[in-house]
Scaffold this active site. Structure first.
Site, short mmCIF file in Angstrom:
data_model
loop_
_atom_site.label_atom_id
_atom_site.label_comp_id
_atom_site.label_asym_id
_atom_site.label_seq_id
_atom_site.Cartn_x
_atom_site.Cartn_y
_atom_site.Cartn_z
N LYS A 12 0.71 -1.27 -0.05
CA LYS A 12 0.30 0.05 -0.08
C LYS A 12 0.96 1.45 -0.07
CE LYS A 12 0.74 1.27 4.44
NZ LYS A 12 1.39 2.41 4.90
N GLY A 100 3.55 -1.48 4.07
CA GLY A 100 2.58 -2.34 4.60
C GLY A 100 2.90 -3.67 4.34
N GLY A 101 4.02 -4.41 4.08
CA GLY A 101 4.22 -5.70 3.49
C GLY A 101 3.98 -6.74 4.49
N GLY A 102 4.32 -6.37 5.72
CA GLY A 102 4.32 -7.53 6.77
C GLY A 102 2.75 -7.42 7.15
N SER A 103 2.14 -6.39 7.47
CA SER A 103 0.51 -6.26 7.47
C SER A 103 -0.06 -6.75 6.39
CB SER A 103 0.21 -4.92 7.73
OG SER A 103 0.73 -4.27 8.76
N SER A 104 0.23 -6.76 5.15
CA SER A 104 -0.54 -7.35 4.22
C SER A 104 -0.31 -9.10 4.33
CB SER A 104 -0.11 -6.83 2.70
OG SER A 104 -0.89 -7.33 1.59
N ASP A 136 -2.57 -1.67 10.38
CA ASP A 136 -2.79 -1.74 9.10
C ASP A 136 -3.40 -2.77 8.60
OD1 ASP A 136 -1.52 0.78 9.28
OD2 ASP A 136 0.21 0.08 8.05
#
Length: 294
Positions: A12, A100-104, A136
């Site tokens: 994101k 936001g890679g980890g959240s995604s 997120d």
């Protein structure tokens, strides 16, 4: 169902990020627009009958107890299922970038295992778990570009192209990363921005507002300034996403030919992306009206 392969987890961008206050408990109040882009991690899920959660890293090594594993264990506990999963991860989105890679990854794990284990939890039930993993994560569960307020818990979808039109973007991730906690604890951080409106944003989507975290990030990480200047030298109007260190700019078609990619440091990661109208997994929760095939 024995397995679900090629599950995407998109990044994101924060098109702007304003801090409007701070609660007595220390949490910051913000306004932002979160927009999905087609820079994705890819996850694969295979059913295990022994209840074990195992993760295999197909690219870079991740921490042993990362958000993917935590999401799987939280869902397993909540759903009271004896089943487990073998999770393989192709990591493409850089860490400590504000993308936001980890959240995604955590959101895609909740959505995929909800299906694989037949738990039939709704979007709202998954969001209740998601917020326990990170601020997120519910955004990715809901699956639409959104106007975000509060501490990240008030999410209003932007459902029309007028509210979030199609666009092309260039994202630059310097080699250095940034720790979110250091930025939010900086004494010079401004936290008194006047509240904005969706109408104000819609009048100038990709130039609206600013990122209030950016000045602190530039002090802590000089590479952020270097990346911003590199994009500006091509006539673009860049800004940082999230808490950095990645920066980005909206591009028109004629802007792409102005980019001198060879002049960028070799340690930077540079990606040209398009925004996404909806998350590829929209419809995977039980209460959703539409369904996406596996």
């Amino acid at each position: 169902m024995k397995a679900i392969y090629d599950v995407p987890a998109p990044a994101k961008l924060n098109l702007f990020l304003h801090l409007t206050g701070r609660r007595p408990d220390g949490y910051h109040l913000l306004q932002s627009v979160f927009m999905l882009v087609d820079w994705c991690d890819t996850l694969h899920f295979e059913l295990r009958s022994d209840g074990q959660i195992q993760r295999e890293d197909l690219s870079e090594a991740l921490p042993a107890d990362d958000l993917i594993v935590r999401a799987a264990r939280l869902l397993q506990q909540t759903g009271q299922t004896p089943l487990g999963a073998q999770i393989s991860v192709q990591k493409n989105i850089p860490a400590q970038a504000g993308l936001g890679g980890g959240s995604s990854d955590a959101a895609s794990t909740l959505l995929a295992l909800n299906r694989l284990w037949g738990l039939q939890l709704s979007t709202e039930q998954l969001c209740a778990l998601a917020i326990r993993l990170g601020a997120d994560v519910p955004f990715f569960i809901r699956g639409r570009n959104a106007w975000v307020e509060g501490i990240g818990d008030i999410i209003r979808p932007l459902e029309t192209t007028e509210q979030c039109p199609p666009g092309r973007f260039i994202i630059v991730k310097p080699e250095a990363g940034l720790e979110t906690a250091k930025i939010f604890s900086a004494p010079e951080l401004k936290r008194d921005k006047k509240p904005a409106t969706i109408a104000g944003f819609a009048a100038d989507h990709y130039r609206f507002g600013e990122n209030d975290l950016q000045p602190v990030a530039q002090r802590l990480c000089p590479e952020v300034t270097q990346a911003l200047n590199w994009l500006a030298s091509s006539g673009l109007c860049p800004r940082m996403t999230g808490s950095g260190s990645a920066v980005f700019s909206h591009m028109l078609k004629q802007d792409e030919s102005k980019l001198d990619l060879a002049s960028a440091p070799g340690t930077w990661r540079i990606k040209q992306c398009s925004n996404m109208e909806v998350h590829p997994l929209l419809g995977w929760a039980t209460s959703d009206k539409s369904s996406v095939g596996v």
